[in-house]
Every structure is written in structure tokens, then in C-alpha cells.
Design an enzyme around this catalytic site. Structure first.
Site, PDB file in Angstrom:
ATOM      1  N   VAL A  47       0.839  -1.201   0.000  1.00 28.79           N
ATOM      2  CA  VAL A  47       0.000   0.000   0.000  1.00 28.79           C
ATOM      3  C   VAL A  47       0.874   1.252   0.000  1.00 28.79           C
ATOM      4  CG1 VAL A  47      -1.771   1.289   1.261  1.00 28.79           C
ATOM      5  CG2 VAL A  47      -1.935  -1.196   1.075  1.00 28.79           C
ATOM      6  N   TYR A  48       1.944   1.251   0.793  1.00 25.37           N
ATOM      7  CA  TYR A  48       2.874   2.384   0.819  1.00 25.37           C
ATOM      8  C   TYR A  48       3.504   2.585  -0.561  1.00 25.37           C
ATOM      9  CZ  TYR A  48       7.059   5.113   1.870  1.00 25.37           C
ATOM     10  OH  TYR A  48       8.047   6.062   1.862  1.00 25.37           O
ATOM     11  N   VAL A  49       3.960   1.491  -1.175  1.00 23.30           N
ATOM     12  CA  VAL A  49       4.564   1.578  -2.505  1.00 23.30           C
ATOM     13  C   VAL A  49       3.549   2.108  -3.512  1.00 23.30           C
ATOM     14  CG1 VAL A  49       5.565   0.238  -4.409  1.00 23.30           C
ATOM     15  CG2 VAL A  49       6.313  -0.192  -2.057  1.00 23.30           C
ATOM     16  N   LYS A  52       3.121   5.955  -2.831  1.00 22.47           N
ATOM     17  CA  LYS A  52       4.277   6.742  -3.248  1.00 22.47           C
ATOM     18  C   LYS A  52       4.467   6.690  -4.770  1.00 22.47           C
ATOM     19  CE  LYS A  52       5.826   8.566   0.551  1.00 22.47           C
ATOM     20  NZ  LYS A  52       5.927  10.024   0.714  1.00 22.47           N
TER      21      LYS A  52
END
Length: 168
Positions: A47-49, A52
């Protein structure tokens, strides 16, 4: 999921939109914060990837949209930054990006030396990382993959991305 998207992508969009009119009057620039994971995804951080990477895509698209208004849009993409939380989680032996590395990248992108650079995602890493998005070269181990100090005073830095609305 919502928190990750909101704190990364939504924030970049809202702040950028709020600044556009003022920046158009001053030929300013927008510098977003992506992540090195945009170039080389890491796990377990899907989810972070995604968030970003969306910031990086937004940056590149907005650069095209605002080229006619003389606003440059770029992003820095740092690797793991030295914080007490990261040191605890990843270990003290990890080569972390220092805040000065990120500051150097932001200052370069905001400077007149980068006046022709827009739509670029600048990787900033320390650890012998990585492939640049268009080559297979590696930095030497332990050296920052941020902005070479010579670029900060260069008259004609190597340009990538969109230059005044043209693909570079």
C-alpha cells in the site's frame, strides 16, 4: 489503506492545487515526496509503494499540465531515512539516507540550476542501490545517490523528464 493514501497522495494533490495560482505568478516549482520504492518496490509495503508510486505519477502528469504556466513539478524519492523508529526496525548497521541528503536534492530541484527540469523523480539513496530508471549503473557502496554537489552550482545540469513541456 485510507491513511496511507491520504497522508501521501491526497496531501500532495491538495497542497499542489492550493499553490498553483501563486506559483504561476512567480514561475515557481512544486517538489513532492515520493519514495525510492517507486523505482524498486519493497515488501511487505504494497500500500505504501502504491501511494508513493501514485505521487510519482501525479508529479509527472502535473508537470505536463503546468508546463504552459511556467511551473516546474518534480519529486525527490528517498530511501529509508535515519529516524529512531527506522534504526530500531532495520538495525544500526543499515546505511540510511540523512536529512541533509534529502535537503540537497530539494534545494537542487528548487534552484535555478534545475530551471529546465520538470517531471523528474530524483532518487536519493545510500547503500550502493540501485538502478537508475534508464540505466543499469550503480553508485559506489555507501555513497549518497543524491545530487552531486557540483550540480548545485552547475549552469547546465543533466536534464531528465520534461523540459519546458517537451519530453527529455
Amino acid at each position: 489503506i485510507h491513511r496511507e493514501i491520504s497522508s501521501n497522495l491526497t496531501t500532495a494533490i491538495l497542497v499542489s492545487q492550493a499553490a498553483i495560482d501563486a506559483l504561476a505568478r512567480t514561475a515557481g516549482c512544486i517538489i513532492n515526496f515520493a519514495s525510492i520504492s517507486y523505482f524498486e518496490p519493497q515488501m511487505p509495503m504494497a500500500v505504501y509503494v502504491a501511494a508513493k508510486s501514485a505521487v510519482a505519477g501525479f508529479t509527472r502528469s502535473l508537470a505536463l499540465e503546468l508546463a504552459g504556466r511556467n511551473i516546474r513539478v518534480n519529486a525527490v524519492a528517498p530511501a529509508a531515512v535515519r529516524t529512531s523508529e527506522n534504526v530500531s526496525a532495520m538495525g544500526a548497521a543499515t546505511l540510511f539516507v540523512e536529512l541533509d541528503h534529502i535537503t540537497d536534492g530539494v534545494m537542487f530541484l528548487a534552484s535555478s540550476a534545475a530551471a529546465t527540469i520538470s517531471g523528474h523523480i530524483l532518487p536519493i539513496a545510500c547503500n550502493g542501490w540501485t538502478r537508475m530508471p534508464d540505466s543499469r549503473s550503480r553508485s559506489s557502496p555507501g555513497s549518497p545517490m543524491a545530487v552531486p554537489r557540483a550540480w548545485l552550482t552547475a549552469r547546465s545540469p543533466p536534464a531528465r523528464g520534461v523540459a519546458r513541456g517537451r519530453k527529455g
